[in-house]
Design a protein around this motif. Sequence first.
Motif: not given
Length: 848
Positions: A502-504, A517-518, A556-562, A590-591
């Motif tokens: 996860q990128s972040t 997310l990879s 890969s998935l791009v999500v917006e942190i809620p 995932q944490r």
Amino acid sequence: HYGYAPSSVGPALRLPTTHSSLPAPCHDLQTSTPGLVLPAEHPAGYGAALDGGPGGYFLSSGHVRPNGAPALESPRIEITSYLGLHQSNSQFLHDAEVEDALPGAKRPAPTATLSLPGLEAYRDPSCLSPASSLSSRSCNSEASSYESNYSYPYASPQTSPWQSPCVSPKTTEAEEGFPRGLGACMLLGSPRHSPSTSPRASVTEESWLGARSSVAAINALTTDGSLDLGDGVPLKARKTALEQPPSVALKVEPAGEELGSPPPPTDFAPEDFSFQHVRKGGFCDQYLAVPQHPYQWAKPRPLSPTPYMSPTLPALDWQLPSHSGPYELRIEVQPKSHHRAHYETEGSRGAVKASAGGHPVVQLHGYLENEPLMLQLFIGTADDRLLRPHAFYQVHRITGKTVSTTSHEAILSNTKVLEIPLLPENNMRAVIDCAGILKLRNSDIELRKGETDIGRKNTRVRLVFRVHVPQPGGRTLSLQVASNPIECSQRSAQELPLVEKQSTDSYPVVGGKKMVLSGHNFLQDSKVIFVEKAPDGHHVWEMEAKTDRDLYKPNSLVVEIPPFRNQRITSPVHVSFYVCNGKRKRSQYQRFTYLPANVPIIKTEPTDDFEPAPTCGPVSQGLSPLPRPYFSQPLTTLPDPSSCLVAGVPACPRRGALMPAAPGTSPKLQDFSPTAYSKAITSSGHCHLGLPPPAGEAPTITPTVQDVPRPAAAHPGSPGQAPPALLPQQVSAPPSGSHPPGLEHSLCPSSPSPPLPPAAQEPTYLQPCSPACPPATGRLQHPPPTVRRDESPTARPRLLPEAREDGSPNLAPIPVTVKREPEELDQLYLDDVNEIIRNDLSSTSTHS
DNA sequence: GTGCTGGAAAAATGT
DNA sequence: GTACATTTTTCCAGC
């Protein structure tokens, strides 16, 4: 009841009467033991000579024991050469010595074989399911899975790990004719073997089955006296009864195995013989209630984990640090996240591979000696509890031209261990291209006595590596490192989404940032759900994150942190998220950490030990296998080894007694996250944990140092003391633990999260403390996500009214909905644990 | 001929 | 108790 049979080995197997390197006690085994059937006496093979006398034990049906008891067909113990060399760090030297002593020895096929019920260790032969196909019952089939073990019982890696002329399974005559058949049919064979699969079908088998001649006999040998005794008894009941004790070691210390023919010296400490364990606390006695043997064997040591392993070496379920001082055992190349394990009824599915091709690589850093060491590998769990051998999977040795790394199999307790040499010339680095994964049938394992885990959906494992580094003074430093989780099922591996990166991993509560997310198996309509869990596992809040479908890719998935449900938190809050491809198709948790908005993390109530440390990893009860190191932080050092030694630490306080001294006190407020755990430990009076090392630095923990020369040393967690299932974690808990097995389980598993990145084997080093600083984690943690059933698409976000560590429960702007997880079982544990926590806290408060 | 795989049918379990 | 969904095991076939 068991008998000793020479097997087809013949004279070569005769135990020499003396051997310079062996202790005298061994003699008793053959000369003073009335009931023993020595090879020399029965060169013809099994059963052949068993008539009356000692042979009675060995029985062939119809025989009567000396004591009048009906002779039961029983497991056999074949004794051949045995050098009596213990596993030690100088194993190689031993080997050399042996070689010298026995020039010309060509590593003949291992003649000594211990066919014990203990073999069942990891598979109860009697448990073959009715549906099992012939192939699954066939000796060959089974043998294929265990061949190595049985074929090379004496081949000790310790003596000569790197070569393996006799290591190759299925190829040597010896194996063909003897060990394999024996191991497969006798030990593993199921009483249910149908006549069609009778061992007699094979000449080889016949050769050693000889006298026993009947299928019944074979069945009986499976230990299972239940075959006869149990007819009419429900299968399940019988199976349970057949379960064997953990301490049964299948393999006899191989000191001289590879030596070959020259009969090994008979001198060896009786205590070292695995079958001794078997004999006494073992399988047979336990299930068959066989009368005491007339002859006197050395008393089995209740604790010795395994014959081949020094009693002082830590049990496999002990948590060990990955590094200590100058040494560090590291997984340089992680295995792929998926590896379809093979069943016994299948052929091998090959060795575990690395994601980028090739195979996993493990290296011991900091070791400058010239002595090679043995790297042990076994399949461990990957759930949210403490790392321990996986009951449903076993490592499977792969051989062949494609395998460059030699290895050897051994069985410690109920766990198959692959031993791979770590050579100085290779920089103590080993390419693990010889390890496959065998899946044991759930039905076989679940019925095992003391087994509390279920196999269904329990398909994730970790490769666990251990190395024992000799230290001055005869001590041994044991290090351990576990790989990332590996999904072993066929279906799951193909359909369940998997997040590898996860990128972040943290962001302010306002959210809004894009996170990449990879992983694998992402779908365009995959959902990403953020979840906050209470210490007891209940979901406090759930929120579906927006995903950018345009940027979707299978990997890969791009999500917006809620935005977090509470925008006013004053300290980081750990939550989890998972990818959902539909009902029951979720990734592991995932944490993720929400940081206070625009507010530096400053304050922490002195008494609030439950509050997660700011940068500490994730929270959610360590549910997930985050690919990245959760705990890259800190795990403290244990200044006082004496209180936290992992192995041979009888002095370690009971886990139960050392519940985290949670200052907070309210059980419901306790944060069982790894972070909290570590904090609790820190505050514990039992363990002094220092400040965490700098981020990125491996945690420092008191390594396990044991006195090798203490054969009699009891192992707290030794299988010999209790069934593995009962004390998987007993490492830290005294045998006399007052907690019920299940509870024990729940208390011990402090492992925050299962899948730990190699770099951060937190659980591992936490473990050392667990005995002294037991966290009330374990069962408190959530079951794997896949278990959840009450998913409610309508309830998000959800909030739990109860206060959170952020101390601002009432500030939550969103309505709250309490969500209950349906796991009654976990609740049971929770109840028990909570009670203990309360008690503990009481005493703790007094203390503070 | 032996392994190693990928698929998938058959069984076993769970909902 | 039944039908359907999931998972686990066993089989096959191709390389």
